[in-house]
Structures are given as structure tokens and as C-alpha cells.
Design a protein around this motif. Structure first.
Motif, PDB file in Angstrom:
ATOM      1  N   ILE A  26       5.300   4.112  -7.113  1.00 31.87           N
ATOM      2  CA  ILE A  26       4.448   3.824  -5.960  1.00 31.87           C
ATOM      3  C   ILE A  26       3.362   2.840  -6.357  1.00 31.87           C
ATOM      4  CG2 ILE A  26       4.893   6.097  -4.991  1.00 31.87           C
ATOM      5  CD1 ILE A  26       2.115   6.931  -5.694  1.00 31.87           C
ATOM      6  N   THR A  59      -0.263   1.492  -6.268  1.00 32.86           N
ATOM      7  CA  THR A  59      -1.617   2.002  -6.042  1.00 32.86           C
ATOM      8  C   THR A  59      -2.609   1.230  -6.900  1.00 32.86           C
ATOM      9  OG1 THR A  59      -3.055   3.947  -6.180  1.00 32.86           O
ATOM     10  CG2 THR A  59      -1.284   3.779  -7.795  1.00 32.86           C
ATOM     11  N   ARG A  60      -3.787   1.047  -6.372  1.00 37.74           N
ATOM     12  CA  ARG A  60      -4.813   0.308  -7.117  1.00 37.74           C
ATOM     13  C   ARG A  60      -5.533   1.195  -8.121  1.00 37.74           C
ATOM     14  NH1 ARG A  60      -8.105  -2.025  -2.121  1.00 37.74           N
ATOM     15  NH2 ARG A  60      -7.540   0.060  -1.398  1.00 37.74           N
ATOM     16  N   GLU A  97      -3.264   7.937  -5.230  1.00 39.62           N
ATOM     17  CA  GLU A  97      -2.522   7.994  -3.980  1.00 39.62           C
ATOM     18  C   GLU A  97      -1.156   8.623  -4.215  1.00 39.62           C
ATOM     19  OE1 GLU A  97      -3.830   4.161  -1.456  1.00 39.62           O
ATOM     20  OE2 GLU A  97      -3.066   3.681  -3.448  1.00 39.62           O
ATOM     21  N   THR A 105       0.965   5.093   0.478  1.00 39.28           N
ATOM     22  CA  THR A 105       1.205   3.726   0.040  1.00 39.28           C
ATOM     23  C   THR A 105       2.703   3.463   0.035  1.00 39.28           C
ATOM     24  OG1 THR A 105       0.784   2.132  -1.743  1.00 39.28           O
ATOM     25  CG2 THR A 105       1.264   4.397  -2.394  1.00 39.28           C
ATOM     26  N   THR A 139       6.486   2.640  -1.609  1.00 33.95           N
ATOM     27  CA  THR A 139       7.274   3.088  -2.753  1.00 33.95           C
ATOM     28  C   THR A 139       8.442   2.138  -2.959  1.00 33.95           C
ATOM     29  OG1 THR A 139       8.746   4.497  -1.464  1.00 33.95           O
ATOM     30  CG2 THR A 139       6.698   5.482  -2.249  1.00 33.95           C
TER      31      THR A 139
END
Length: 488
Positions: free
Chosen positions: A33, A35-36, A78, A83, A85
């Protein structure tokens, strides 16, 4: 009769105190996934990565990614609901179940879903903001209440359930319409529908059709959003009807594929029956069929090795523990067949031989032989090239672990099924190379080891490997699939 919400919440919290930290996570193989907020760690296994997630202080850890070969751990802020995937080889995604649940248990103090509007449809105000209402409950004052964004929460244990401050200046707060999680009723097992389970729920025939996090189950006779090999005609005795939770492969408890494209499968929350399971009959003292109901006292393998006790982990560590599988008859060191093998077996006390089959006298020699499909043993002792044409019957890995049957999803779920790779000859638990790896391999029956290469030698003939006994589309099929290779 239903138990009170407060009592159910107590039982839920009590059940969450488990020996295995991974029980609080939902697992998905072959998914990454984006994510930041993430943190990298090096860990030896998934449990250590879960410990890192629990201890994360840089952000609220909702999930973590673990790469098996690199032993790399990424804690994530997250989950898949928040978010995008995409497929990633050799990666496992673990998401905290509490953050996936879109339903509430009891009064919902542990609800961590993403509902952000009230029962009247008014958008919620963010907990950290002071306009239009100055809040009494803030993330700073209540750091453990999950007061993130503008999601509905119950930080004050309100008996009416989760609520939020609203963005309407004329209405300070309102309750949210969070549905109740299923199965808040204790069952006796005496009803006709069997809405409770005994043992590991392999005989459960109830009509529960939602997972423990509230996701709707996918129908067994469809292949969307998740393709799978659990088809009624292949498992006629497993009652794979509608989208009801079932346990066709010897898992710890009933489960189902979900209708969420980002969550392949999850366990279902089926209560245990109060009545004890039926006792095996006299025919369990001899071999009938595959011997799954054998309860005799033979404790020696067909080559003469003594069996290791099921409740010990020496000399071989394993996952077939009596406490986890109470109805498999794992007593003393007697030969058993807990995983649907072709006949009873046991781990041995010989440190160099992990397991072997046992010789059990059949109840009726004619019937016993007819009940067990016989595959003529092949004589291939080696492989050529990468081993994609190998069709032998080796079923042991380089470290001596027993191979998992390709049609089984236990202890490891995967997509390398006979239906998905019809030209790869994925019979029984024989070593194969369906995806063009460097040599034949298999998933293992060791819950702690997903897969290993097999204990096979390359043939002396180093000529180019002949084409497999199948269409040339096999490799095209392999490379076109976007989920993991041997590791997934």
C-alpha cells in the motif's frame, strides 16, 4: 437469549488478550500500500514487526508490511481502506482489525472505523479543531481514544454509542449510525441451523456471512473480487453454499473470502457451542478412507521411527498443537491425520527425519483401498533446467519439511492452485515449479515457513529443459499474474 452489550464488550476485550500478537491483525499476501507516513525496521519475523507497530510513536500505526526474503518491516499510518494498493511479490500486509471494523461492539468505545457523519447526515467536525464548536474531548486530552480526523468515536463511554461534534453551528454534537457487529448472542448449539461451532468449526453449517471486522462474505460460487479454488464440486462435503462462513481447509475457525477487493479473506466470529462434540465410533481404531477419524494408539512410522509427542516441540517445531486443534485427536504421540493427508502420519523423534506416514490396518481392506485415490509413483529422481517439466513425487523440502498440498490453503494461503495453473501438474503435495523459479519448490506444512525449494538434484543431463507436458501458454500465464511467485 442475548447477552448485554457491556458483557459482550468485556468478552471481546478478554478474547483480545491472546498469546499471539498477530491474532489482532488481518493478513493479506502479495499486497503493497502507498502511504507517506511509514517507518523502516529490520526484524526477523512478522511478530517482531507487529511489536514495532505496537510501539510506534511517530504516528498511529494501523498496519505493517513485511517482506519475507529481505526481512524488512515497514510500520504504516494508513491501511488499505485509506489509500491505494497494488500487487507486490514477497510482501505480506498486516492490518489491525480494530481499524478495519465498520461496525461497533457494545457501546463502541473501541470503534476505530472511518464513519464521519452523524445519523442525520451532518458532517462531523474534526476533533482537533475549535470551530464551530470548542470541544471538551481532544486528541491531546484523550490520546488513546482514537480521536483522528473527524471520525465518529466514543471517548466518554456514552451508552448511546459513537458520536461526534458536528459542523452545524446550531447542533453541538450528534450520534452516529454505526451498525452492530454480528454474533452478539450466545448459542447452545441445539437449534436446527447450527449457529455455533464445535472444535475448529469444520462442521459448522450456520448462516453467518460477515467477517469479524464486519465485511460481507463473497459467494463461494463466484470468482470476483477474489479468484479461488474452493468450488462446491471440488469440496462437495464442505457445504460451500451461498456466502456462508465455512472452514473447508482445516483452519483455526470458519472464514470466508470478502467482497472487499483489498481484503482477500478473514475469519468469522462464530461462537462456540455449549454442548460437547460427538465421540468417535469404534471404526476409528482402524483406517477408513484417509484416516482423518483414526483414534488408535499406533505411535510408530512405517520405517520404524518412534513418533514425537504432539504437545512437544522437540526435535521438530510444528503448529499442530492439541490446544489449537482440540478435535483432531492429537493425544500422546499417536499417528493422526489432522491436515487431510493421504493417511495418518506423525513427526518423528529422529532429528534427521521430520515426519513420516504410519502403517494403519484398514477397517475393510477392499473398502479401505477403494476409498483412497492411488497415484502410480513416478520414478523421476532429478530435474532438468529449472524443473518446470518435473513430474515426480518428491514432497519434502531441503530442510526436511513436508510440502503442503497445492489445493489446500492451510497453513498458507496462496494462488498457486491446480485451477489457476492447470498445466503445471499441481497434484497432491508434490514438488513443482509452476512459476518459473530456479528449481522445484512447494509451500510447507510448517506455519512458520511459507515455502522452500525441494530436496531434489539436477539431472546429469545439462541440456536445455524440454517443454513441459502442457501447452506453451504456461509461462505466459505465470508471467501475466501480478501476485507473488513462490513466496506468495
Amino acid at each position: 437469549m442475548g447477552i448485554s452489550k457491556a458483557a459482550f464488550l468485556f468478552l471481546f476485550l478478554l478474547s483480545s488478550v491472546k498469546g499471539d500478537i498477530l491474532d489482532d491483525y488481518s493478513r493479506t499476501d502479495g499486497v503493497w500500500i502507498l502511504t507517506r507516513k511509514k517507518q523502516f525496521y529490520e526484524t526477523n519475523d512478522e511478530k517482531e514487526c507487529a511489536d514495532k507497530c505496537e510501539a510506534e510513536r511517530n504516528f498511529t500505526c494501523r498496519a505493517f508490511l513485511f517482506t519475507r526474503k529481505k526481512l524488512q518491516c515497514l510500520t504504516l499510518a494508513e491501511n488499505a481502506k485509506m489509500t491505494v494498493t497494488f500487487a507486490s511479490t514477497d510482501t505480506v500486509l498486516y492490518e489491525k482489525i480494530i481499524y478495519l471494523m465498520q461496525c461497533k461492539r457494545g457501546i463502541g468505545t473501541d470503534y476505530r472505523g472511518t464513519e464521519a457523519k452523524t445519523q442525520r447526515g451532518i458532517p462531523c467536525q474534526k476533533w482537533a479543531e475549535k470551530i464551530p464548536h470548542k470541544p471538551n474531548y481532544t486528541p491531546e486530552k484523550h490520546p488513546n481514544a482514537g480521536l483522528e480526523e473527524n471520525y465518529c468515536r466514543n471517548p466518554d463511554a456514552d451508552e448511546n454509542g459513537p458520536w461526534c461534534y458536528t459542523t452545524d453551528p446550531a447542533m453541538r454534537f450528534d450520534y452516529c449510525a454505526i451498525p452492530e457487529c454480528e454474533d452478539q448472542v450466545m448459542h447452545t448449539g441445539e437449534g436446527p441451523q447450527g449457529e455455533c461451532m464445535q472444535c475448529n468449526g469444520e462442521d459448522y453449517r450456520g448462516e453467518a456471512s460477515r467477517t469479524e471486522s464486519g465485511l460481507e462474505c463473497q459467494h463461494w460460487d463466484v470468482q470476483e473480487p477474489h479468484m479461488h479454488g474452493f468450488i462446491l464440486k471440488h469440496y462437495p462435503e464442505k457445504d460451500l453454499k451461498m456466502n456462508y462462513c465455512r472452514n473447508p481447509d482445516g483452519e483455526l475457525r470458519p472464514w470466508c473470502f470478502t467482497t472487499n477487493p483489498n481484503k482477500r479473506w478473514e475469519y468469522c466470529n462464530i461462537p462456540r457451542c455449549a454442548t460437547p462434540p460427538p465421540v468417535s465410533g469404534l471404526d476409528s481404531q482402524c483406517l477408513s478412507g484417509r484416516g482423518e477419524d483414526y483414534r488408535g494408539r499406533i505411535a510408530i512410522t512405517e520405517s520404524g521411527n518412534a513418533c514425537q509427542h504432539w504437545n512437544t516441540q522437540f526435535p521438530h517445531k510444528h503448529g499442530w498443537v492439541p490446544d489449537r486443534y482440540p478435535c483432531k485427536g492429537l493425544e500422546e504421540n499417536y499417528c493422526r491425520n489432522p491436515d487431510g493427508e493421504k493417511k495418518p502420519w506423525c513427526y518423528t523423534t529422529n532429528s534427521n527425519i521430520r515426519w513420516e506416514y504410519c502403517t494403519i490396518p484398514p477397517c475393510d481392506r477392499t473398502e479401505g483401498i477403494a476409498d483412497v485415490p492411488v497415484q502410480a509413483p513416478l520414478t523421476e529422481e532429478c530435474y532438468r533446467g529449472k524443473g518446470q517439466s518435473y513430474r515426480g513425487t518428491a514432497s519434502v523440502t531441503v530442510s526436511g519439511k513436508k510440502c503442503q498440498a497445492w489445493s489446500s490453503m492451510f497453513p498458507h494461503r496462496h494462488i498457486k492452485t491446480p485451477e489457476k495453473f492447470p498445466d503445471a501438474d499441481l497434484r497432491e503435495n508434490y514438488c513443482r515449479n509452476p512459476d518459473g523459479d530456479s528449481s522445484p519448490w512447494c509451500f510447507t506444512t510448517d506455519p512458520n515457513t511459507i515455502w522452500e525449494y525441494c530436496n531434489l538434484k539436477r539431472c546429469d543431463d545439462h541440456a536445455q529443459e524440454p517443454a513441459p507436458n502442457a501447452s506453451p501458454g504456461m509461462m505466459e500465464q505465470n508471467t501475466g499474474w501480478t501476485t507473488p511467485t513462490t513466496s506468495g
